[in-house]
Scaffold this motif. Structure first.
Motif, PDB file in Angstrom:
ATOM      1  N   LYS A  22      17.421 -46.345  30.949  1.00  0.00           N
ATOM      2  CA  LYS A  22      18.407 -47.430  30.888  1.00  0.00           C
ATOM      3  C   LYS A  22      18.603 -47.889  29.451  1.00  0.00           C
ATOM      4  O   LYS A  22      19.737 -48.142  29.024  1.00  0.00           O
ATOM      5  CB  LYS A  22      17.948 -48.618  31.730  1.00  0.00           C
ATOM      6  N   LYS A  23      17.526 -47.991  28.705  1.00  0.00           N
ATOM      7  CA  LYS A  23      17.600 -48.444  27.318  1.00  0.00           C
ATOM      8  C   LYS A  23      18.363 -47.427  26.469  1.00  0.00           C
ATOM      9  O   LYS A  23      19.185 -47.790  25.641  1.00  0.00           O
ATOM     10  CB  LYS A  23      16.183 -48.646  26.777  1.00  0.00           C
ATOM     11  N   ARG A  24      18.073 -46.152  26.727  1.00  0.00           N
ATOM     12  CA  ARG A  24      18.740 -45.090  25.983  1.00  0.00           C
ATOM     13  C   ARG A  24      20.240 -45.069  26.288  1.00  0.00           C
ATOM     14  O   ARG A  24      21.067 -44.926  25.394  1.00  0.00           O
ATOM     15  CB  ARG A  24      18.112 -43.742  26.331  1.00  0.00           C
ATOM     16  N   GLU A  25      20.604 -45.229  27.553  1.00  0.00           N
ATOM     17  CA  GLU A  25      22.011 -45.221  27.940  1.00  0.00           C
ATOM     18  C   GLU A  25      22.742 -46.457  27.427  1.00  0.00           C
ATOM     19  O   GLU A  25      23.908 -46.383  27.052  1.00  0.00           O
ATOM     20  CB  GLU A  25      22.143 -45.150  29.464  1.00  0.00           C
ATOM     21  N   GLY A  26      22.090 -47.593  27.393  1.00  0.00           N
ATOM     22  CA  GLY A  26      22.723 -48.834  26.971  1.00  0.00           C
ATOM     23  C   GLY A  26      22.814 -48.971  25.469  1.00  0.00           C
ATOM     24  O   GLY A  26      23.508 -49.837  24.964  1.00  0.00           O
ATOM     25  N   ARG A  27      22.171 -48.118  24.693  1.00  0.00           N
ATOM     26  CA  ARG A  27      22.122 -48.228  23.244  1.00  0.00           C
ATOM     27  C   ARG A  27      23.106 -47.285  22.557  1.00  0.00           C
ATOM     28  O   ARG A  27      22.953 -46.957  21.398  1.00  0.00           O
ATOM     29  CB  ARG A  27      20.708 -47.920  22.766  1.00  0.00           C
ATOM     30  N   THR A  28      24.105 -46.890  23.253  1.00  0.00           N
ATOM     31  CA  THR A  28      25.070 -45.991  22.614  1.00  0.00           C
ATOM     32  C   THR A  28      25.908 -46.787  21.635  1.00  0.00           C
ATOM     33  O   THR A  28      26.566 -47.761  21.991  1.00  0.00           O
ATOM     34  CB  THR A  28      25.981 -45.320  23.661  1.00  0.00           C
ATOM     35  N   THR A  29      25.882 -46.406  20.378  1.00  0.00           N
ATOM     36  CA  THR A  29      26.660 -47.097  19.338  1.00  0.00           C
ATOM     37  C   THR A  29      27.935 -46.308  19.097  1.00  0.00           C
ATOM     38  O   THR A  29      27.943 -45.072  19.140  1.00  0.00           O
ATOM     39  CB  THR A  29      25.854 -47.191  18.027  1.00  0.00           C
ATOM     40  N   PRO A  30      29.020 -47.022  18.847  1.00  0.00           N
ATOM     41  CA  PRO A  30      30.269 -46.304  18.598  1.00  0.00           C
ATOM     42  C   PRO A  30      30.172 -45.509  17.299  1.00  0.00           C
ATOM     43  O   PRO A  30      29.563 -45.952  16.329  1.00  0.00           O
ATOM     44  CB  PRO A  30      31.311 -47.411  18.508  1.00  0.00           C
ATOM     45  N   ALA A  31      30.768 -44.357  17.329  1.00  0.00           N
ATOM     46  CA  ALA A  31      30.771 -43.517  16.129  1.00  0.00           C
ATOM     47  C   ALA A  31      31.713 -44.130  15.093  1.00  0.00           C
ATOM     48  O   ALA A  31      32.668 -44.819  15.427  1.00  0.00           O
ATOM     49  CB  ALA A  31      31.224 -42.107  16.487  1.00  0.00           C
ATOM     50  N   ASN A  32      31.408 -43.893  13.840  1.00  0.00           N
ATOM     51  CA  ASN A  32      32.282 -44.367  12.776  1.00  0.00           C
ATOM     52  C   ASN A  32      33.605 -43.610  12.832  1.00  0.00           C
ATOM     53  O   ASN A  32      33.626 -42.380  12.988  1.00  0.00           O
ATOM     54  CB  ASN A  32      31.631 -44.172  11.407  1.00  0.00           C
ATOM     55  N   LEU A  33      34.677 -44.366  12.747  1.00  0.00           N
ATOM     56  CA  LEU A  33      35.997 -43.751  12.850  1.00  0.00           C
ATOM     57  C   LEU A  33      36.466 -43.271  11.475  1.00  0.00           C
ATOM     58  O   LEU A  33      36.206 -43.892  10.448  1.00  0.00           O
ATOM     59  CB  LEU A  33      37.007 -44.766  13.401  1.00  0.00           C
TER      60      LEU A  33
ATOM     61  N   ALA B 164       7.275 -43.984  36.887  1.00  0.00           N
ATOM     62  CA  ALA B 164       8.661 -44.033  37.353  1.00  0.00           C
ATOM     63  C   ALA B 164       9.388 -45.248  36.776  1.00  0.00           C
ATOM     64  O   ALA B 164      10.535 -45.136  36.321  1.00  0.00           O
ATOM     65  CB  ALA B 164       8.703 -44.059  38.876  1.00  0.00           C
ATOM     66  N   VAL B 165       8.729 -46.402  36.771  1.00  0.00           N
ATOM     67  CA  VAL B 165       9.343 -47.609  36.209  1.00  0.00           C
ATOM     68  C   VAL B 165       9.552 -47.443  34.715  1.00  0.00           C
ATOM     69  O   VAL B 165      10.617 -47.792  34.179  1.00  0.00           O
ATOM     70  CB  VAL B 165       8.471 -48.849  36.525  1.00  0.00           C
TER      71      VAL B 165
ATOM     72  N   PRO C 255      -4.949 -44.588  45.760  1.00  0.00           N
ATOM     73  CA  PRO C 255      -4.268 -45.816  45.327  1.00  0.00           C
ATOM     74  C   PRO C 255      -4.007 -45.838  43.826  1.00  0.00           C
ATOM     75  O   PRO C 255      -2.926 -46.255  43.383  1.00  0.00           O
ATOM     76  CB  PRO C 255      -5.236 -46.936  45.722  1.00  0.00           C
ATOM     77  N   PHE C 256      -4.969 -45.370  43.034  1.00  0.00           N
ATOM     78  CA  PHE C 256      -4.790 -45.363  41.587  1.00  0.00           C
ATOM     79  C   PHE C 256      -3.719 -44.352  41.178  1.00  0.00           C
ATOM     80  O   PHE C 256      -2.921 -44.609  40.273  1.00  0.00           O
ATOM     81  CB  PHE C 256      -6.121 -45.051  40.892  1.00  0.00           C
ATOM     82  N   ILE C 257      -3.697 -43.208  41.843  1.00  0.00           N
ATOM     83  CA  ILE C 257      -2.683 -42.196  41.559  1.00  0.00           C
ATOM     84  C   ILE C 257      -1.301 -42.733  41.885  1.00  0.00           C
ATOM     85  O   ILE C 257      -0.359 -42.580  41.096  1.00  0.00           O
ATOM     86  CB  ILE C 257      -2.980 -40.898  42.347  1.00  0.00           C
ATOM     87  N   LEU C 258      -1.164 -43.384  43.029  1.00  0.00           N
ATOM     88  CA  LEU C 258       0.136 -43.938  43.414  1.00  0.00           C
ATOM     89  C   LEU C 258       0.602 -45.032  42.456  1.00  0.00           C
ATOM     90  O   LEU C 258       1.777 -45.083  42.096  1.00  0.00           O
ATOM     91  CB  LEU C 258       0.081 -44.465  44.842  1.00  0.00           C
ATOM     92  N   VAL C 259      -0.300 -45.898  42.031  1.00  0.00           N
ATOM     93  CA  VAL C 259       0.065 -46.947  41.074  1.00  0.00           C
ATOM     94  C   VAL C 259       0.470 -46.309  39.743  1.00  0.00           C
ATOM     95  O   VAL C 259       1.442 -46.728  39.112  1.00  0.00           O
ATOM     96  CB  VAL C 259      -1.089 -47.958  40.891  1.00  0.00           C
ATOM     97  N   GLY C 260      -0.262 -45.300  39.314  1.00  0.00           N
ATOM     98  CA  GLY C 260       0.089 -44.604  38.074  1.00  0.00           C
ATOM     99  C   GLY C 260       1.449 -43.933  38.145  1.00  0.00           C
ATOM    100  O   GLY C 260       2.259 -44.032  37.214  1.00  0.00           O
TER     101      GLY C 260
END
Length: 156
Positions: A128-139, A120-121, A110-115
């Motif tokens: 998700k945070k890494r993908e959503g934080r894409t900043t536009p490059a300076n033009l 995974a979470v 049970p402890f292994i599965l919770v870990g």
């Protein structure tokens, strides 16, 4: 209406599970039958999902209940009857298996599965945070001029 609902809820809360012990399995001696029930509540039905053999309708649970009663009639103590069943089916037959090297995986899983679920979470939200934080490059000036031409074709 409210008192009736409260009564139904109280009865549902205090209801005991129906025992699967058949009348033909029961011992005539009430003391031995009580001991058999006590033992049966400690043993897991091997084909059911975490049910004691006392609560299970499965054929194997029936066979184990009969075996427990046979051992008690043969003069075994409660622990001797349990040891006999464990010797045949292993520690997994106990609803509360002992902590020893053979059962470490039962206690740790049970402890292994919770870990693993936590990792995974964590990985999911980190990605998700890494993908959503894409900043536009300076033009560059040339790119900005071209973008303005595309957005304002009339030259305003």
């Amino acid at each position: 209406m409210l008192p009736m609902l409260a009564l139904v809820m109280a009865l549902a809360f205090y209801a005991r599970p129906a025992y699967a012990v058949n009348p033909d399995e029961m011992l005539s001696d009430p003391a031995l039958e009580a001991r058999a029930r006590e033992i049966s509540e400690e043993l897991r039905c091997l084909v059911c999902q975490n049910q004691s053999i006392d609560d299970s309708d499965a054929d194997l649970a029936h066979d184990l209940r009969v075996l427990v009663r046979e051992r008690l009639l043969a003069g075994d103590t409660n622990q001797q009857a349990i040891n006999y069943i464990v010797a045949r089916y292993g520690d997994y037959v106990l609803l509360n298996p002992p902590l020893k090297p053979d059962t470490y995986i039962l206690w740790a899983s049970p402890f292994i599965l919770v870990g693993l679920a936590g990792l995974a979470v964590f990985g999911f939200y980190r990605r998700k945070k890494r993908e959503g934080r894409t900043t536009p490059a300076n033009l560059t000036d040339q790119e900005r001029k071209r973008l303005n031409e595309i957005l304002n074709p009339s030259g305003d």
